[in-house]
Design an enzyme around this catalytic site. Structure first.
Site, PDB file in Angstrom:
ATOM      1  N   CYS A 114       0.802  -1.222   0.000  1.00  0.00           N
ATOM      2  CA  CYS A 114       0.000   0.000   0.000  1.00  0.00           C
ATOM      3  C   CYS A 114       0.837   1.275   0.000  1.00  0.00           C
ATOM      4  O   CYS A 114       0.393   2.308  -0.486  1.00  0.00           O
ATOM      5  CB  CYS A 114      -0.954   0.015   1.192  1.00  0.00           C
ATOM      6  SG  CYS A 114      -2.192  -1.303   1.136  1.00  0.00           S
ATOM      7  N   HIS A 262      -3.462   7.287   0.823  1.00  0.00           N
ATOM      8  CA  HIS A 262      -3.716   5.972   0.238  1.00  0.00           C
ATOM      9  C   HIS A 262      -5.154   5.587   0.518  1.00  0.00           C
ATOM     10  O   HIS A 262      -5.657   5.745   1.642  1.00  0.00           O
ATOM     11  CB  HIS A 262      -2.768   4.936   0.837  1.00  0.00           C
ATOM     12  CG  HIS A 262      -3.216   3.530   0.636  1.00  0.00           C
ATOM     13  ND1 HIS A 262      -3.485   3.010  -0.606  1.00  0.00           N
ATOM     14  CD2 HIS A 262      -3.473   2.534   1.537  1.00  0.00           C
ATOM     15  CE1 HIS A 262      -3.882   1.758  -0.469  1.00  0.00           C
ATOM     16  NE2 HIS A 262      -3.884   1.444   0.813  1.00  0.00           N
ATOM     17  N   ASN A 292      -9.813  -0.316  -2.799  1.00  0.00           N
ATOM     18  CA  ASN A 292      -8.402  -0.183  -2.447  1.00  0.00           C
ATOM     19  C   ASN A 292      -7.577  -0.816  -3.568  1.00  0.00           C
ATOM     20  O   ASN A 292      -7.590  -2.030  -3.744  1.00  0.00           O
ATOM     21  CB  ASN A 292      -8.141  -0.881  -1.112  1.00  0.00           C
ATOM     22  CG  ASN A 292      -6.689  -0.799  -0.664  1.00  0.00           C
ATOM     23  OD1 ASN A 292      -5.802  -0.454  -1.432  1.00  0.00           O
ATOM     24  ND2 ASN A 292      -6.452  -1.136   0.596  1.00  0.00           N
TER      25      ASN A 292
END
Length: 335
Positions: A114, A262, A292
């Site tokens: 991530c 993020h 995501n």
């Protein structure tokens, strides 16, 4: 010494839209349950045979290169961030070099999940700052959909992730008041198993072990996440690394024109926004429609924000990420 500036941005997402209602047909879940916990309404999934991590990265890169005004022949280096390479090896960096027809430049793969794009951006920034390279292509791209447990057993993770790619061309900037002012990277490996895909891996269960056991209940090759633990750590580390970047550049929270976190969970972004007392115009979120996308989430969101005119010349832009590893980081950019 130079600074590096973002000369061009681009993103690509598959056309295949998968809504929460679509998932509810194959998983015991519903739109309200997903939105309440994540803020996600829909995400994109590839259609097998049409897109890969590399091909999406190439599509995003072509847009970024065209917008940058830098010729493909002038790209000096490639940095590709992903947790979902087309092959176990080689990584997608060299495939991008091939598919874009670049010179035989170096290609580096970054495996920081991530926070991968922040790490990749930082690596590229250092190369440009030292004068080693002038133009670097940085890509974040992910295919999650083909590696998720798309059953009720895996719903806690599988409803979160989507596929997509984003790219940036970093170029040399001689005005040291502009460009990437600083990047800040951290890790805490003691929590590595809290967000993990355990297999296949040389240190534990490799492909031969999985095939030999032929165990339908083996979940080691599906993503595992201790959701509450990750959330609690994320909100702390996001705050710390944003403050670290501001302090390093003698900036205040009030100097932030755009924060792009993020896109892990809308609730995390909202928590950070509230903690820093930022307005909706100062934070950009698009997890609602893409889910995501791990290393791709920041470049996709950054590109969208720029395309919508939410980022202008002279703006202070803050990028921040936290994820598996645990790893986290931030970048402070003067646009």
């Amino acid at each position: 010494m130079y600074h590096s500036k973002i000369a061009g941005l681009g993103y690509y997402v598959p056309e295949n839209v998968v809504t929460n209602d679509d998932l509810s047909k194959i998983i015991e879940t519903n739109d309200e349950w997903i939105q309440e916990r994540t803020g996600i309404q829909e995400r994109r999934h590839i259609i097998k045979g049409e897109d890969t991590t590399t091909s999406m990265g190439v599509k995003a890169a072509k847009i970024a290169i065209e917008r940058s005004g830098v010729a493909a022949a002038d790209i000096d280096f490639v940095v590709f961030a992903t947790l979902s390479p087309d092959f176990y090896f080689p990584g997608p960096g060299v495939l991008v070099q091939r598919d874009l027809g670049l010179r035989t430049v170096g290609a580096l793969d970054v495996r920081n999940q991530c926070s991968g794009f922040i790490y990749a951006l930082s690596v590229a920034d250092q190369y440009i700052k030292t004068g080693m390279y002038k133009n670097i292509l940085v890509i974040g791209s992910e295919v999650h959909s083909t590696g998720l447990d798309m059953t009720t057993r895996g719903r806690g993770v599988s409803v979160i992730f989507g596929d997509g790619a984003g790219a940036a061309v970093l170029s040399r900037e001689e005005d040291l008041t502009k460009g990437i002012l600083s990047t800040h990277l951290h890790s805490e490996g003691q929590h590595a198993e809290e967000l993990i895909v355990k297999a296949p891996g040389m240190g534990g269960r490799w492909v031969t072990d999985i095939l030999a056991d032929n165990n339908p209940d083996d979940e080691s090759y599906f993503p595992y996440m201790n959701g509450q633990f990750v959330f609690k750590n994320a909100v702390v580390r996001f705050s710390e690394v944003i403050n670290e970047g501001l302090q390093a550049n003698n900036l205040e929270v009030s100097d932030i024109d755009m924060l792009i976190p993020h896109q892990a969970n809308l609730r995390i972004s909202q928590f950070i926004q509230k903690k820093f007392d930022l307005t909706d115009d100062q934070v950009y979120n698009n997890i609602q429609k893409y889910g995501n996308t791990t290393a791709a989430s920041i470049p996709i969101a950054l590109t969208e924000a720029w395309e919508k005119g939410k980022i202008k010349s002279g703006d202070t832009v803050v990028l921040a990420a936290f994820g598996s590893g645990f790893t986290w980081g931030s970048a402070i950019i003067k646009w």
